[in-house]
Design a protein around this motif. Structure first.
Motif: not given
Length: 479
Positions: A385-392, A410-419, A375-382
């Protein structure tokens, strides 16, 4: 205890601050507080001005709780309750800093300063245990690592301490320099350098340079303890030597590390390891899970040896290390079909600590039909490059069966995950809470993590309140 040596006397505080006593203060001062809710009889209340409150408004409450005296601004004395004993000074924060410097000046303790992008507080708590096994040890409370937390922690250090451990934090360059000038450590530990608060810096090298400010305050003949596996090691080592520190000790798994991990066995709630500590082979167990924790324990053992503590006692003490609040505390939840385990990692988050927490989750056993749930929330102050760091983070989340995400980043990570691992996304933690609650079942292990501003802490607390577990289950979780 009634016969305990006082922390301060009123006269000593007058000498340290240049202040003026008003009224009749308590003769023996046992502590120092900036919060009347935690103040004990005989403590000094420090009436600091904050962004949202002014301590002067609570001097009456402090007197009512038995404060030995309150440190206040001279200009505010006419506004103070007549029954409150006072130490009047020109500037309350400056007075607190002066008391902190006086505490450092009077002690003969061996002092360790700890900074780094990740793991400062856990490393500080481990040093408190390790050094405390050898002699009286004082350490910063909680994460008191800023412009008021450091002098307050120093001011609370008993004169007869054998060791002192102080955490130094920053999110801009220039912040550590005045802090370390007060602490004056014999040993400076930098846990690691990662892209934390990167929005405030042009690059990660600038973060390393800001952390390296700790070397400016190291006592002559002191030492630096650095992460040999981190790409910034050479830069930090060069900065340490430029500051006049001849003893630079690297810790990690690299063959060139003077404190080197030889073997490790990772368990769901602990780890056992063997290390070469500057030529001495040491076996130890640490009471927290994760390879990243073991890595930081190498720094603890290095600092203990450099401080002259008994290395065997220090290593044995690490078995009792527990998680600070919001950094891995486990709570059993009474859910549909049995109990689930909540791992609260909500204190803060950055890419390095998020990967480490996901690795711990991946190693957790589940019961029956239970799932590993992130259960993951945003990582702030990035920064940009923040969106890329979430996706990675997607590969690191492979050990989770279900992933819940909250926040725009965290939407960036969500979209990068397998369905098949995408369970739900919501714009914020409050909106995510009912979605998580609805899916929990017996046997699950869920890990909650995000930056403070992402409000994942309240989400974790709300789950604990919503799903209380039997006392027997709670006892099992704490073992």
């Amino acid at each position: 205890m009634a016969d305990a040596e006082p922390l301060w006397t009123p006269d000593a505080l007058v000498h340290a601050t240049g202040g003026t006593l008003i009224g009749t203060p308590g003769a023996a001062i046992g502590g120092m507080s900036i919060d009347t809710r935690t103040l004990q009889p005989g403590d000094v209340f420090v009436a600091l001005r904050g962004d949202n409150s002014d301590g002067h408004a609570y001097v009456g409450a402090a007197a009512g709780r038995g404060a030995a005296l309150s440190i206040v601004e001279r200009a505010r004395v006419p506004d103070m309750p007549p029954e409150a004993p006072l130490l009047a000074v020109d500037d309350v924060l400056a007075a607190l800093q002066a008391i902190g410097r006086a505490a450092r000046e009077r002690t003969r303790a061996r002092i360790v300063g700890v900074t780094g992008s990740v793991g400062k507080t856990t490393t500080k708590e481990a040093l408190l245990l390790a050094l405390g096994a050898d002699g009286p040890t004082h350490a910063s409370a909680a994460s008191y690592n800023n412009h008021w937390g450091v002098p307050l922690s120093l001011a609370r250090m008993p004169e007869r301490s054998a060791y002192g451990v102080f955490e130094l934090g920053m999110n801009h360059s220039g912040e550590i320099t005045p802090l370390v000038a007060m602490v004056r450590p014999h040993i400076a530990v930098i846990t690691t350098i990662e892209p934390v608060h990167i929005a405030q810096f042009p690059n990660i090298e600038a973060i390393a340079d800001a952390k390296a400010e700790i070397f400016s305050g190291v006592e002559p003949g002191g030492a630096a303890v650095l992460n040999r596996d981190n790409p910034q090691f050479d830069r930090l080592a060069e900065a340490a030597r430029a500051a006049g520190i001849d003893t630079v000790v690297g810790f990690g798994e690299a063959l060139s590390a003077q404190v080197r991990l030889l073997s490790v066995a990772l368990q769901p709630q602990s780890s056992t390891a063997i290390a070469d500590v500057m030529g001495e082979t040491v076996s130890f167990k640490v009471g927290l899970p994760g390879r990243h924790i073991v890595q930081n324990m190498l720094a603890v053992l290095a600092a203990a040896k450099l401080a002259g503590a008994d290395l065997c006692l220090a290593a044995m003490a690490l078995a009792s290390l527990g998680p600070p609040p919001g950094r891995g505390v486990r709570t059993m939840l009474g859910v549909r079909g049995g109990t689930a385990t909540l791992i609260d990692e909500s204190y803060n988050a950055n890419p390095a600590s998020m990967r480490a927490a996901l690795a711990v989750l991946a190693g957790c056993p589940v019961a029956g039909r239970g799932r590993r749930i992130a259960v993951l929330g945003d990582m702030l102050e990035l920064g940009p490059s923040g969106e890329a760091m979430h996706r990675e983070l997607a590969p690191s989340a492979a050990g989770a069966d279900l992933v819940f995400c909250a926040g725009s980043q965290m939407r960036a990570l969500w979209e990068a995950l397998p369905e098949n691992r995408r369970e739900a996304w919501a714009p914020d933690a409050q909106a995510l809470l009912p979605l998580v609650a609805d899916r929990l079942r017996g046997g699950d292990v869920l890990m909650v993590k995000g930056s403070n501003g992402s409000r994942m802490g309240p989400l974790a607390r709300a789950l604990i309140e919503r799903f209380p577990a039997p006392e027997a289950a709670q006892a099992d979780a704490s073992e």
